[in-house]
Design a protein around this motif. Structure first.
Motif, PDB file in Angstrom:
ATOM      1  N   LYS A  78       0.833  -1.197   0.000  1.00 33.75           N
ATOM      2  CA  LYS A  78       0.000   0.000   0.000  1.00 33.75           C
ATOM      3  C   LYS A  78       0.870   1.250   0.000  1.00 33.75           C
ATOM      4  O   LYS A  78       2.055   1.205   0.360  1.00 33.75           O
ATOM      5  CB  LYS A  78      -0.935   0.016   1.204  1.00 33.75           C
ATOM      6  CG  LYS A  78      -0.224   0.039   2.551  1.00 33.75           C
ATOM      7  CD  LYS A  78      -1.233   0.026   3.700  1.00 33.75           C
ATOM      8  CE  LYS A  78      -0.534   0.016   5.058  1.00 33.75           C
ATOM      9  NZ  LYS A  78      -1.510  -0.006   6.166  1.00 33.75           N
ATOM     10  N   HIS A  79       0.257   2.349  -0.416  1.00 33.39           N
ATOM     11  CA  HIS A  79       0.954   3.630  -0.453  1.00 33.39           C
ATOM     12  C   HIS A  79       0.867   4.303   0.911  1.00 33.39           C
ATOM     13  O   HIS A  79      -0.218   4.432   1.489  1.00 33.39           O
ATOM     14  CB  HIS A  79       0.336   4.533  -1.521  1.00 33.39           C
ATOM     15  CG  HIS A  79       0.884   5.918  -1.531  1.00 33.39           C
ATOM     16  ND1 HIS A  79       2.160   6.208  -1.944  1.00 33.39           N
ATOM     17  CD2 HIS A  79       0.336   7.104  -1.152  1.00 33.39           C
ATOM     18  CE1 HIS A  79       2.378   7.505  -1.844  1.00 33.39           C
ATOM     19  NE2 HIS A  79       1.282   8.070  -1.356  1.00 33.39           N
ATOM     20  N   LEU A  80       2.001   4.708   1.439  1.00 37.64           N
ATOM     21  CA  LEU A  80       2.056   5.436   2.703  1.00 37.64           C
ATOM     22  C   LEU A  80       2.391   6.889   2.415  1.00 37.64           C
ATOM     23  O   LEU A  80       3.441   7.184   1.854  1.00 37.64           O
ATOM     24  CB  LEU A  80       3.116   4.830   3.635  1.00 37.64           C
ATOM     25  CG  LEU A  80       2.924   3.367   4.042  1.00 37.64           C
ATOM     26  CD1 LEU A  80       4.060   2.914   4.944  1.00 37.64           C
ATOM     27  CD2 LEU A  80       1.585   3.163   4.736  1.00 37.64           C
ATOM     28  N   GLU A  81       1.494   7.790   2.780  1.00 39.08           N
ATOM     29  CA  GLU A  81       1.739   9.202   2.518  1.00 39.08           C
ATOM     30  C   GLU A  81       2.861   9.719   3.400  1.00 39.08           C
ATOM     31  O   GLU A  81       3.150   9.180   4.473  1.00 39.08           O
ATOM     32  CB  GLU A  81       0.461  10.008   2.747  1.00 39.08           C
ATOM     33  CG  GLU A  81      -0.634   9.707   1.738  1.00 39.08           C
ATOM     34  CD  GLU A  81      -1.781  10.691   1.838  1.00 39.08           C
ATOM     35  OE1 GLU A  81      -1.678  11.667   2.627  1.00 39.08           O
ATOM     36  OE2 GLU A  81      -2.780  10.502   1.122  1.00 39.08           O
ATOM     37  N   ALA A  82       3.464  10.805   2.941  1.00 38.71           N
ATOM     38  CA  ALA A  82       4.624  11.354   3.635  1.00 38.71           C
ATOM     39  C   ALA A  82       4.290  11.802   5.050  1.00 38.71           C
ATOM     40  O   ALA A  82       5.129  11.721   5.947  1.00 38.71           O
ATOM     41  CB  ALA A  82       5.193  12.527   2.836  1.00 38.71           C
ATOM     42  N   ILE A  83       3.056  12.266   5.269  1.00 38.79           N
ATOM     43  CA  ILE A  83       2.692  12.789   6.579  1.00 38.79           C
ATOM     44  C   ILE A  83       2.763  11.713   7.656  1.00 38.79           C
ATOM     45  O   ILE A  83       2.953  12.002   8.840  1.00 38.79           O
ATOM     46  CB  ILE A  83       1.277  13.412   6.518  1.00 38.79           C
ATOM     47  CG1 ILE A  83       1.028  14.279   7.747  1.00 38.79           C
ATOM     48  CG2 ILE A  83       0.210  12.338   6.370  1.00 38.79           C
ATOM     49  CD1 ILE A  83      -0.241  15.102   7.660  1.00 38.79           C
TER      50      ILE A  83
END
Length: 307
Positions: A214-219
């Motif tokens: 899954k994609h993990l956002e930078a925040i």
């Protein structure tokens, strides 16, 4: 990146066609999706000429509203997912060179009121054009134009999925500062934008090495994988680095970072037998392994420098 007064689909389309001309045909996108800003005759005609399918949202002009009224009176609606109903029609607007397939979508509003609150036209599948059926229920509408022959449910879902792609640009602007610089010098703006995009790509490849599913956002990913206190000790000829983290998922971060380090160590051991392109291909293949599902990654062609 273009000047501030060149922000419509008509201004961005030439860059898209130029990019496609520089890459191999089998690397072209299978589908172009966009909002009403790019749903122009020029863009659709160009896509049709190149054999690329498209799916765009139409503005609610007078003729589009007439189409909605006709569709509403004839019935024949089918399920379009997430509370929406839809039906396929054909339409030729003024300025269009031919008739095109359109999908009329409607959704019953939760509150049966005579006037739906006005919303931004760019909001996905949200319109301020209500109609009232025989049960005094208010509906909101969206009209999509497409070259696809798929059923209504599939096309409606394809358009809803467009939001996932746009989330990337939201992340770039709000979490990476892509929109946080302004100057009258277009070259400096382009340089800053390219540096941000390059770091963004590098970071996301690194995070995908750790979490491929899954994609993990930078925040969330930056404090999780970057925040820590390190202590270096030397004894004899060995150097030991101890890293302590106060993050609630520190145990998970330790496991995945250990896995990334193990992968990179194996890559270093084999570096002498591999070219730079082969090493890069192995890194990319490992980062997107959940998508490949055992298949071999075919290295993308290098882009030619634009003239």
């Amino acid at each position: 990146m273009a000047p501030g007064d060149e922000h419509t689909g008509a201004h961005s389309a030439p860059g898209l066609w130029a990019l496609l001309d520089r890459i191999a045909r089998d690397c072209w996108p299978a589908l172009l999706r966009g909002d009403a800003g790019v749903a122009s005759e020029g863009v659709m005609r160009e896509a049709e000429g190149r054999g690329i399918d498209y799916l765009f949202k139409l503005r609610l002009t007078k003729n589009v509203k007439r189409l909605i009224e006709r569709a509403f009176s004839r019935g024949g609606w089918s399920d379009a997912g997430q509370g929406w109903q839809g039906k396929a029609e054909t339409l030729r607007l003024v300025g269009w060179s031919r008739q095109r397939r359109v999908i009329v979508l409607r959704r019953r509003l939760k509150k049966d009121s005579m006037v739906a609150s006005a919303r931004d036209e760019a909001d996905q599948l949200r319109l301020s054009f209500p109609e009232i059926d025989e049960d005094a229920a208010v509906h909101e509408y969206a009209v999509l134009v497409t070259s696809l022959d798929a059923e209504v449910l599939t096309i409606a879902q394809l358009y809803r999925d467009r939001a996932d792609c746009e989330n990337v640009f939201d992340e770039l602007k709000n979490q990476w500062g892509w929109g946080g610089f302004t100057t009258h010098d277009l070259k400096r703006c382009r340089l800053a934008a390219r540096m941000v995009a390059l770091v963004y790509n590098w970071w996301n490849i690194f995070v995908r090495l750790a979490e491929p599913d899954k994609h993990l956002e930078a925040i969330t990913s930056r404090p999780l994988l970057l925040a820590g206190i390190a202590e270096r000790t030397r004894h004899g000829r060995q150097t030991t680095l101890r890293i302590a983290s106060t993050h609630g998922r520190a145990g998970w971060a330790q496991r995945v970072l250990t896995g990334v380090a193990r992968f990179l160590r194996r890559l270093i051991d084999a570096a002498e037998q591999l070219t730079a392109d082969q090493r890069w291909a192995r890194i990319l293949a490992h980062a997107v392994r959940s998508w490949l599902k055992g298949r071999r990654l075919r290295a993308p062609p290098r882009l030619m420098t634009p003239a």
